[in-house]
Motif scaffolding. Structure first.
Motif, PDB file in Angstrom:
ATOM      1  N   ALA A   1       0.837  -1.199   0.000  1.00  0.00           N
ATOM      2  CA  ALA A   1       0.000   0.000   0.000  1.00  0.00           C
ATOM      3  C   ALA A   1       0.877   1.255   0.000  1.00  0.00           C
ATOM      4  CB  ALA A   1      -0.929  -0.008   1.207  1.00  0.00           C
ATOM      5  N   ILE A   2       1.961   1.209   0.771  1.00  0.00           N
ATOM      6  CA  ILE A   2       2.892   2.347   0.791  1.00  0.00           C
ATOM      7  C   ILE A   2       3.519   2.533  -0.597  1.00  0.00           C
ATOM      8  CG2 ILE A   2       5.108   3.161   1.726  1.00  0.00           C
ATOM      9  CD1 ILE A   2       4.301   1.760   4.404  1.00  0.00           C
ATOM     10  N   LEU A   3       3.920   1.410  -1.208  1.00  0.00           N
ATOM     11  CA  LEU A   3       4.531   1.480  -2.544  1.00  0.00           C
ATOM     12  C   LEU A   3       3.537   2.016  -3.569  1.00  0.00           C
ATOM     13  CD1 LEU A   3       6.460  -1.936  -2.622  1.00  0.00           C
ATOM     14  CD2 LEU A   3       7.431   0.346  -2.294  1.00  0.00           C
ATOM     15  N   ALA A   4       2.274   1.602  -3.435  1.00  0.00           N
ATOM     16  CA  ALA A   4       1.253   2.056  -4.381  1.00  0.00           C
ATOM     17  C   ALA A   4       1.052   3.565  -4.251  1.00  0.00           C
ATOM     18  CB  ALA A   4      -0.058   1.324  -4.129  1.00  0.00           C
ATOM     19  N   ARG A   5       1.012   4.052  -2.999  1.00  0.00           N
ATOM     20  CA  ARG A   5       0.864   5.497  -2.798  1.00  0.00           C
ATOM     21  C   ARG A   5       2.038   6.248  -3.420  1.00  0.00           C
ATOM     22  NH1 ARG A   5      -1.113   4.265   2.209  1.00  0.00           N
ATOM     23  NH2 ARG A   5       0.824   4.681   3.328  1.00  0.00           N
ATOM     24  N   ARG A   6       3.229   5.687  -3.203  1.00  0.00           N
ATOM     25  CA  ARG A   6       4.429   6.347  -3.710  1.00  0.00           C
ATOM     26  C   ARG A   6       4.451   6.341  -5.244  1.00  0.00           C
ATOM     27  NH1 ARG A   6       9.434   3.862  -0.990  1.00  0.00           N
ATOM     28  NH2 ARG A   6       8.424   4.604   0.897  1.00  0.00           N
ATOM     29  N   ALA A   7       4.044   5.216  -5.816  1.00  0.00           N
ATOM     30  CA  ALA A   7       4.049   5.117  -7.283  1.00  0.00           C
ATOM     31  C   ALA A   7       3.046   6.103  -7.874  1.00  0.00           C
ATOM     32  CB  ALA A   7       3.713   3.693  -7.717  1.00  0.00           C
TER      33      ALA A   7
ATOM     34  N   GLN B   1      11.640 -12.398 -13.452  1.00  0.00           N
ATOM     35  CA  GLN B   1      10.599 -13.375 -13.773  1.00  0.00           C
ATOM     36  C   GLN B   1       9.228 -12.833 -13.411  1.00  0.00           C
ATOM     37  OE1 GLN B   1      11.483 -17.492 -13.621  1.00  0.00           O
ATOM     38  NE2 GLN B   1      13.416 -17.089 -12.608  1.00  0.00           N
ATOM     39  N   LEU B   2       9.151 -12.109 -12.283  1.00  0.00           N
ATOM     40  CA  LEU B   2       7.875 -11.519 -11.896  1.00  0.00           C
ATOM     41  C   LEU B   2       7.426 -10.496 -12.947  1.00  0.00           C
ATOM     42  CD1 LEU B   2       5.668 -11.369  -9.701  1.00  0.00           C
ATOM     43  CD2 LEU B   2       6.946  -9.477  -8.681  1.00  0.00           C
ATOM     44  N   ALA B   3       8.412  -9.818 -13.543  1.00  0.00           N
ATOM     45  CA  ALA B   3       8.078  -8.815 -14.561  1.00  0.00           C
ATOM     46  C   ALA B   3       7.265  -9.434 -15.684  1.00  0.00           C
ATOM     47  CB  ALA B   3       9.356  -8.183 -15.108  1.00  0.00           C
ATOM     48  N   ALA B   4       7.624 -10.651 -16.061  1.00  0.00           N
ATOM     49  CA  ALA B   4       6.895 -11.304 -17.146  1.00  0.00           C
ATOM     50  C   ALA B   4       5.453 -11.601 -16.737  1.00  0.00           C
ATOM     51  CB  ALA B   4       7.620 -12.579 -17.566  1.00  0.00           C
ATOM     52  N   ASP B   5       5.238 -11.863 -15.439  1.00  0.00           N
ATOM     53  CA  ASP B   5       3.870 -12.082 -14.960  1.00  0.00           C
ATOM     54  C   ASP B   5       3.092 -10.771 -14.917  1.00  0.00           C
ATOM     55  OD1 ASP B   5       4.250 -14.766 -14.668  1.00  0.00           O
ATOM     56  OD2 ASP B   5       4.672 -14.681 -12.517  1.00  0.00           O
ATOM     57  N   VAL B   6       3.749  -9.712 -14.467  1.00  0.00           N
ATOM     58  CA  VAL B   6       3.083  -8.410 -14.335  1.00  0.00           C
ATOM     59  C   VAL B   6       2.726  -7.865 -15.717  1.00  0.00           C
ATOM     60  CG1 VAL B   6       3.468  -5.979 -13.707  1.00  0.00           C
ATOM     61  CG2 VAL B   6       4.113  -7.800 -12.116  1.00  0.00           C
ATOM     62  N   ILE B   7       3.664  -7.938 -16.635  1.00  0.00           N
ATOM     63  CA  ILE B   7       3.493  -7.299 -17.940  1.00  0.00           C
ATOM     64  C   ILE B   7       2.764  -8.212 -18.922  1.00  0.00           C
ATOM     65  CG2 ILE B   7       4.757  -6.302 -19.899  1.00  0.00           C
ATOM     66  CD1 ILE B   7       6.974  -5.616 -17.787  1.00  0.00           C
ATOM     67  N   GLY B   8       2.961  -9.504 -18.754  1.00  0.00           N
ATOM     68  CA  GLY B   8       2.358 -10.441 -19.704  1.00  0.00           C
ATOM     69  C   GLY B   8       3.376 -10.858 -20.747  1.00  0.00           C
TER      70      GLY B   8
ATOM     71  N   ASP C   1      11.749  -0.309  -9.232  1.00  0.00           N
ATOM     72  CA  ASP C   1      10.903   0.887  -9.319  1.00  0.00           C
ATOM     73  C   ASP C   1      10.107   0.892 -10.624  1.00  0.00           C
ATOM     74  OD1 ASP C   1      11.666   1.781  -6.853  1.00  0.00           O
ATOM     75  OD2 ASP C   1      13.158   3.204  -7.591  1.00  0.00           O
ATOM     76  N   ASP C   2      10.768   0.508 -11.707  1.00  0.00           N
ATOM     77  CA  ASP C   2      10.063   0.432 -12.994  1.00  0.00           C
ATOM     78  C   ASP C   2       8.911  -0.563 -12.906  1.00  0.00           C
ATOM     79  OD1 ASP C   2      11.876   2.195 -13.983  1.00  0.00           O
ATOM     80  OD2 ASP C   2      13.008   0.743 -15.181  1.00  0.00           O
ATOM     81  N   LEU C   3       9.203  -1.713 -12.326  1.00  0.00           N
ATOM     82  CA  LEU C   3       8.191  -2.769 -12.274  1.00  0.00           C
ATOM     83  C   LEU C   3       7.021  -2.366 -11.365  1.00  0.00           C
ATOM     84  CD1 LEU C   3       7.409  -5.560 -13.228  1.00  0.00           C
ATOM     85  CD2 LEU C   3       8.664  -6.532 -11.299  1.00  0.00           C
ATOM     86  N   ILE C   4       7.344  -1.726 -10.232  1.00  0.00           N
ATOM     87  CA  ILE C   4       6.282  -1.281  -9.326  1.00  0.00           C
ATOM     88  C   ILE C   4       5.401  -0.240 -10.031  1.00  0.00           C
ATOM     89  CG2 ILE C   4       5.832   0.054  -7.215  1.00  0.00           C
ATOM     90  CD1 ILE C   4       8.293  -1.404  -5.974  1.00  0.00           C
ATOM     91  N   ALA C   5       6.028   0.638 -10.801  1.00  0.00           N
ATOM     92  CA  ALA C   5       5.246   1.652 -11.522  1.00  0.00           C
ATOM     93  C   ALA C   5       4.291   0.990 -12.513  1.00  0.00           C
ATOM     94  CB  ALA C   5       6.191   2.619 -12.238  1.00  0.00           C
ATOM     95  N   ILE C   6       4.792  -0.020 -13.213  1.00  0.00           N
ATOM     96  CA  ILE C   6       3.932  -0.717 -14.179  1.00  0.00           C
ATOM     97  C   ILE C   6       2.801  -1.441 -13.456  1.00  0.00           C
ATOM     98  CG2 ILE C   6       3.867  -2.563 -15.907  1.00  0.00           C
ATOM     99  CD1 ILE C   6       6.854  -1.892 -16.472  1.00  0.00           C
TER     100      ILE C   6
ATOM    101  N   ALA D   1       1.537  -0.718 -10.556  1.00  0.00           N
ATOM    102  CA  ALA D   1       0.600   0.260  -9.991  1.00  0.00           C
ATOM    103  C   ALA D   1      -0.360   0.746 -11.064  1.00  0.00           C
ATOM    104  CB  ALA D   1       1.375   1.433  -9.394  1.00  0.00           C
ATOM    105  N   GLU D   2       0.207   1.017 -12.236  1.00  0.00           N
ATOM    106  CA  GLU D   2      -0.606   1.497 -13.346  1.00  0.00           C
ATOM    107  C   GLU D   2      -1.685   0.482 -13.721  1.00  0.00           C
ATOM    108  OE1 GLU D   2       2.060   3.185 -16.443  1.00  0.00           O
ATOM    109  OE2 GLU D   2       0.807   1.939 -17.743  1.00  0.00           O
ATOM    110  N   ARG D   3      -1.366  -0.783 -13.584  1.00  0.00           N
ATOM    111  CA  ARG D   3      -2.327  -1.827 -13.954  1.00  0.00           C
ATOM    112  C   ARG D   3      -3.185  -2.269 -12.779  1.00  0.00           C
ATOM    113  NH1 ARG D   3       0.714  -5.286 -18.566  1.00  0.00           N
ATOM    114  NH2 ARG D   3       1.635  -3.475 -19.560  1.00  0.00           N
ATOM    115  N   GLY D   4      -3.038  -1.584 -11.655  1.00  0.00           N
ATOM    116  CA  GLY D   4      -3.854  -1.918 -10.486  1.00  0.00           C
ATOM    117  C   GLY D   4      -3.434  -3.210  -9.807  1.00  0.00           C
ATOM    118  N   LEU D   5      -2.252  -3.726 -10.157  1.00  0.00           N
ATOM    119  CA  LEU D   5      -1.856  -5.029  -9.609  1.00  0.00           C
ATOM    120  C   LEU D   5      -1.358  -4.946  -8.171  1.00  0.00           C
ATOM    121  CD1 LEU D   5      -0.181  -6.694 -12.720  1.00  0.00           C
ATOM    122  CD2 LEU D   5      -2.339  -7.314 -11.619  1.00  0.00           C
ATOM    123  N   LEU D   6      -1.075  -3.734  -7.684  1.00  0.00           N
ATOM    124  CA  LEU D   6      -0.680  -3.639  -6.273  1.00  0.00           C
ATOM    125  C   LEU D   6      -1.873  -3.873  -5.355  1.00  0.00           C
ATOM    126  CD1 LEU D   6       1.899  -0.726  -6.393  1.00  0.00           C
ATOM    127  CD2 LEU D   6       2.343  -3.038  -5.575  1.00  0.00           C
ATOM    128  N   GLU D   7      -3.068  -3.860  -5.927  1.00  0.00           N
ATOM    129  CA  GLU D   7      -4.251  -4.201  -5.120  1.00  0.00           C
ATOM    130  C   GLU D   7      -4.535  -5.695  -5.174  1.00  0.00           C
ATOM    131  OE1 GLU D   7      -6.380  -0.856  -6.932  1.00  0.00           O
ATOM    132  OE2 GLU D   7      -4.407  -0.245  -6.172  1.00  0.00           O
TER     133      GLU D   7
END
Lengths: 340, 388
Positions: A329-335, B333-340, B265-270, B272-278
């Protein structure tokens, strides 16, 4: 930039380790664990030395030292699996000091710092915390429920002692009626995150001792004419134990430091520390039993006290997965924020 | 414990950051064409970048001022790598000379050698490569067979080396060869600087699983090395080589963890954009990578400050390399799951990173060797007697 302890901190660590090596020998821990009793003599000695008040401000009768110093003691008590109600007591004090009002601090902290009162802390649902470490000994209980924390005198709650997986500490179910006690007025997260770091530090100590015992054992134990520790199946397991321990140690040390020096990063650092330490505690103590072979599964080998302490600490105040969820959740907020 | 930077360190960071902002590298040359051609273009781009660093005095701040550096402390040197990583600039072309060769000469070289070799390393005028590993001497480096025989004022070298990155662009090779076959294997070795510009040295690119050829094989057939190019004395090669290897873990290690941070950081941004952090499973995996990444950063800093304080690195070096390599593999390897599956389209950076990461647990000490080092040297466990 300096990751080492100061000379004073090193001295605290050294005296604590020496004292506990003497006073909390394995046979003494076993004796108390078998009867489910707190080691009263050790506890009063620790109180005389001011341990419970190490991080409590001087204004409230403590020693006014930092979270790093508290973490050092937690780590040493974890190493010794000491049968004392230290953790619950310092965690209750932590919540009251960092999330409570001035009058709440005045009412409770002095006695908690001196050891005149014992504290305990539990995560509650609908007013009940199912397992609270140290509660049978406690005079004051802090119950955290969601974002809210309240402090209660023992007369205000129902304490039902129970046996937990870790018999080196007493435990109980604690129930409080709605509206009982006093709500801690401040931000409960400030106290809870500091409490989480203290538990992570205890886990680091548990891991450290488990590894130390294991290394000593696999050097001695011979099979096929050689020490079993010379087999890579065993030695690589030990290396993995060290890696897990150092991962937990580095994040816990960082979190203790942020609590005093960079509180804005505390939430993230505490979540990282507890996630790493909970995983390490389970993995490292399980590996310790495995590397001890059959003897590790026996009551006499004493490795199981570490395993049991680690299991309970790993689950206390949130397990690894819940802390990783917080981190995400923290990472999502930051992103989502434009600052890089 | 104090995890803040001093005023001087902060000023150092500020100066470098300012310079990098005003002096970005030229754009990366576009890809395409023959493999070798593309790699050559890429290499020259990195050499140009090193020259710009050099002109501004930023090629090797950790080198002493008398050799063209800034006499930067270890902490400042780490800040240097952090800032280069943050600015996402390319690696200097002569990275092995700057990080390994130069520092080794500063410890073991004669005054003449320092005067002759250090300046052209810094300016990228002479590129260096590392001739240590052999086909039959990888983890067991001291078993190497390349032989050097004295002939008047020269040594005559014959043998084979492998994993020599940048050999095709190099002027000098840090070569370890056997000069005495009669003594214990660690004792019969000597460290040489071999001129790569001679017909007796043949370079054959080694194509790796990414399709590119970062590394080479060297075939050495009676190459000539003047006696003046022995570093650290005849028979002392193992010790000199260890100096090189220690520098490899310290310097490169710091740069690599920053690269890992960027990828994460790149992967987290991607994600987040795809809502996968939820999504609980992705959130858990990404958070675990974050914990590992932070732990690597903290352990790397701890190793560095231990050197500053106690003069030698703690056990962290091996742990950091182990944790870094494993984490980079998980991340890619996780990147391939996140991005497809599109992440695995040939030629994309993620597909490259995924394949390249496979080498991380092999290069610079395999994970198995690192575990042995940790078990034996840190934990003091007994060593299993080798049967040969």
């Amino acid at each position: 930039m300096d990751f080492g302890l100061t000379d004073d901190q090193r001295e605290i660590q050294r005296t604590a380790r020496e004292l506990l090596a003497e006073r909390a020998r394995p046979e003494r821990v076993r004796e108390h664990a078998e009867t489910g009793r707190t080691d009263e003599r050790l506890w009063s000695e620790l109180c005389e030395l001011g341990w419970p008040g190490i991080a409590v401000s001087e204004e409230h009768g403590g020693q006014g030292l930092g979270r790093v110093e508290l973490s050092i003691l937690c780590e040493e008590l974890g190493r010794a699996v000491a049968p004392v109600p230290f953790m619950g007591s310092v965690l209750a004090a932590t919540l009251i000091e960092h999330s409570g009002s001035q009058s709440q601090q005045e009412r409770w902290l002095g006695d908690l710092a001196s050891g005149t009162s014992i504290g305990a802390i539990g995560l509650a649902r609908n007013g009940t915390a199912e397992l609270v470490i140290g509660a049978p000994d406690a005079q004051v209980v802090v119950l955290v429920e969601g974002e809210q924390a309240r402090v209660l005198a023992v007369e205000e709650v129902e304490v039902t002692p129970l046996a937990s997986i870790d018999p080196t500490r007493t435990a109980a179910r604690v129930s409080a009626p709605a509206g009982a006690g006093e709500t801690l007025d401040g931000d409960s997260a400030a106290g809870v995150d500091r409490a989480i770091v203290a538990v992570a530090s205890e886990l680091v100590g548990v891991c450290d001792r488990a590894l130390e015992m294991t290394v000593a054992y696999v050097k001695e134990r011979k099979q096929f004419g050689v020490p079993v520790g010379s087999y890579q199946a065993v030695s690589h397991r030990c290396a993995q134990m060290l890696l897990d321990t150092e991962k937990a140690r580095s994040t816990a040390a960082f979190a203790a430091w942020t609590a005093d020096a960079d509180p804005e990063r505390l939430a993230e650092a505490a979540a990282m520390a507890k996630a790493a330490a909970s995983d390490a505690g389970r993995e490292v103590t399980a590996s310790a039993i495995q590397a001890h072979g059959g003897i590790g599964f026996t009551w006499e080998a004493d490795v199981h006290w570490l395993y049991k302490r680690a299991q309970l600490d790993a689950a206390l105040l949130g397990g690894a997965k819940s802390h990783r969820a917080r981190l995400a959740a923290i990472l999502a907020r930051r992103a989502g924020s434009p600052v890089g | 414990m104090d995890l803040t930077f001093s005023e001087q360190e902060t000023a150092f960071r500020g100066e470098l950051r300012g310079w990098l902002a005003e002096n970005p590298p030229a754009p990366e040359p576009s890809e395409g064409g023959e493999d070798e051609g593309r790699e050559g273009t890429h290499f020259f781009w990195r050499r140009d970048w090193q020259r710009r660093l050099y002109d501004a005095g930023w090629a090797a701040p950790s080198w002493p001022t008398e050799y063209g550096g800034r006499g930067a402390s270890l902490t400042e040197s780490a800040i240097y790598f952090e800032e280069l990583g943050r600015a996402r600039v390319p690696m200097a072309a002569n990275v092995l000379g700057l990080l390994l060769g130069g520092p080794t000469l500063m410890v073991w070289g004669t005054q003449e050698q320092k005067d002759r070799y250090l300046a052209p390393i810094l300016s990228a005028e002479e590129i260096w490569c590392q001739g240590f590993s052999e086909p039959d001497a990888g983890s067991d480096l001291a078993a190497l067979k390349t032989r050097a025989v004295k002939d008047g004022e020269e040594w005559v070298v014959t043998g084979q080396k492998v994993w020599t990155s940048g050999a095709q662009y190099s002027k000098w090779c840090m070569l370890v060869a056997r000069t005495d076959g009669e003594v214990a294997k660690h004792k019969g070795l000597t460290y040489f600087l071999m001129d790569m510009e001679q017909d007796a040295v043949q370079v054959r690119p080694l194509r790796q699983i990414t399709g590119e050829a970062e590394f080479n094989e060297l075939f050495i057939e009676e190459a000539r090395i003047p006696d003046a190019n022995v570093v650290g004395g005849v028979g002392n090669g193992w010790k000199v080589a260890l100096t090189t290897l220690m520098n490899e873990r310290a310097g490169l290690g710091f740069a690599l963890q920053i690269r890992l941070r960027q990828l994460l950081d790149d992967l987290i941004a991607i994600a987040a954009e795809r809502g996968l952090l939820e999504d609980a499973l992705y959130a858990d995996a990404l958070a675990e990578l974050h914990v590992r990444c932070e732990s690597i950063r903290l352990l790397a800093w701890k190793g560095l400050t231990d050197v500053e304080k106690y003069g030698q690195p703690g056990p962290e070096g091996s742990l950091v390399k182990w944790l870094w390599s494993d984490t980079n593999q998980r991340l890619t390897q996780l990147a391939a799951d996140v991005i497809g599956p599109q992440a695995l389209t040939a030629g994309t950076s993620w597909s490259y990173e995924l394949l390249r990461a496979r080498g991380n647990t092999l290069e610079g000490g395999t994970t198995e060797v690192l575990k042995n080092i940790v078990a034996e040297r840190v934990l003091g466990l007994p060593r299993l007697k080798a049967t040969a």
